[in-house]
Design a protein around this motif. Structure first.
Motif, mmCIF file in Angstrom:
data_model
loop_
_atom_site.group_PDB
_atom_site.id
_atom_site.type_symbol
_atom_site.label_atom_id
_atom_site.label_comp_id
_atom_site.label_asym_id
_atom_site.label_seq_id
_atom_site.Cartn_x
_atom_site.Cartn_y
_atom_site.Cartn_z
ATOM 1 N N LEU A 116 -31.470 29.449 -15.471
ATOM 2 C CA LEU A 116 -32.783 29.585 -16.094
ATOM 3 C C LEU A 116 -33.024 28.461 -17.086
ATOM 4 N N ASN A 117 -34.079 27.712 -16.868
ATOM 5 C CA ASN A 117 -34.466 26.626 -17.760
ATOM 6 C C ASN A 117 -35.497 27.179 -18.741
ATOM 7 N N PRO A 118 -35.189 27.222 -20.024
ATOM 8 C CA PRO A 118 -36.148 27.802 -20.977
ATOM 9 C C PRO A 118 -37.464 27.036 -21.045
ATOM 10 N N LEU A 119 -37.465 25.771 -20.625
ATOM 11 C CA LEU A 119 -38.694 24.979 -20.640
ATOM 12 C C LEU A 119 -39.512 25.145 -19.365
ATOM 13 N N GLY A 120 -38.972 25.825 -18.382
ATOM 14 C CA GLY A 120 -39.676 26.002 -17.118
ATOM 15 C C GLY A 120 -39.577 24.771 -16.244
ATOM 16 N N GLN A 121 -40.458 24.693 -15.257
ATOM 17 C CA GLN A 121 -40.436 23.586 -14.304
ATOM 18 C C GLN A 121 -41.219 22.377 -14.802
ATOM 19 N N GLY A 122 -41.802 22.469 -15.970
ATOM 20 C CA GLY A 122 -42.528 21.339 -16.539
ATOM 21 C C GLY A 122 -44.009 21.379 -16.211
ATOM 22 N N GLY A 123 -44.783 20.678 -16.995
ATOM 23 C CA GLY A 123 -46.230 20.614 -16.777
ATOM 24 C C GLY A 123 -46.885 21.965 -16.907
ATOM 25 N N ASP A 124 -47.654 22.337 -15.894
ATOM 26 C CA ASP A 124 -48.355 23.619 -15.890
ATOM 27 C C ASP A 124 -47.491 24.761 -15.386
ATOM 28 N N THR B 206 -44.658 26.252 -16.630
ATOM 29 C CA THR B 206 -43.681 26.701 -17.620
ATOM 30 C C THR B 206 -43.276 28.158 -17.407
ATOM 31 N N ASP B 207 -44.010 28.904 -16.599
ATOM 32 C CA ASP B 207 -43.659 30.297 -16.325
ATOM 33 C C ASP B 207 -42.527 30.413 -15.312
ATOM 34 N N PHE B 208 -42.302 29.395 -14.513
ATOM 35 C CA PHE B 208 -41.260 29.419 -13.493
ATOM 36 C C PHE B 208 -39.997 28.813 -14.082
ATOM 37 N N LYS B 209 -39.072 29.663 -14.461
ATOM 38 C CA LYS B 209 -37.900 29.230 -15.209
ATOM 39 C C LYS B 209 -36.667 28.974 -14.347
ATOM 40 N N HIS B 210 -36.585 29.543 -13.165
ATOM 41 C CA HIS B 210 -35.381 29.417 -12.339
ATOM 42 C C HIS B 210 -35.322 28.034 -11.710
ATOM 43 N N ILE B 211 -34.190 27.379 -11.856
ATOM 44 C CA ILE B 211 -34.013 26.016 -11.359
ATOM 45 C C ILE B 211 -33.896 25.984 -9.840
ATOM 46 N N VAL B 212 -33.219 26.960 -9.252
ATOM 47 C CA VAL B 212 -32.938 26.924 -7.817
ATOM 48 C C VAL B 212 -34.068 27.518 -6.993
ATOM 49 N N PHE B 213 -34.556 28.690 -7.365
ATOM 50 C CA PHE B 213 -35.585 29.360 -6.563
ATOM 51 C C PHE B 213 -36.842 29.598 -7.377
ATOM 52 N N ALA B 214 -37.896 28.939 -7.001
ATOM 53 C CA ALA B 214 -39.204 29.107 -7.631
ATOM 54 C C ALA B 214 -40.238 28.506 -6.689
ATOM 55 N N PRO B 215 -41.477 28.870 -6.853
ATOM 56 C CA PRO B 215 -42.511 28.257 -6.005
ATOM 57 C C PRO B 215 -42.681 26.775 -6.334
#
Length: 101
Positions: free
Chosen positions: A30-38, A40-49
């Motif tokens: 889990l990345n506390p900063l999210g995936q970056g940009g818009d 930030t709600d998607f925190k998982h590094i491996v599985f996220a949209p």
């Protein structure tokens, strides 16, 4: 898997230690900063949209999004971030009763 088969299921402390270790493994991605940009709600590094398809989870979406842009600096940055979290996750898999391994 090898370690899960060697657990003494009669000892609740062994079960708890193994369960805690699996919990820490999942949290390590889990990345506390999210995936970056818009995103930030998607925190998982491996599985996220991914940004291109928000209906399906992909593996390492920030890396695949960076590859889609073609920006080599962004690709290097996202690969470095993913590597950092994977190495952190790897450290959670050490055997808890063998600190010097």
């Amino acid at each position: 898997m090898r370690r899960s088969k060697l657990i003494d299921f009669e000892n609740p402390f062994n079960i708890r230690a193994y369960n805690d270790q699996l919990l820490q493994l999942e949290r390590a991605f889990l990345n506390p900063l999210g995936q970056g940009g818009d995103y930030t709600d998607f925190k998982h590094i491996v599985f996220a949209p991914a940004k291109g398809n928000q209906y399906a989870a992909t593996g390492f979406p920030s890396v695949s999004d960076a590859v889609a842009t073609g920006n080599s600096r962004e690709i290097d940055s996202q690969v470095a971030i993913a590597t950092y979290f994977v190495r952190g996750a790897l450290s959670t898999l050490k055997e808890f009763d063998n600190f010097f391994s």
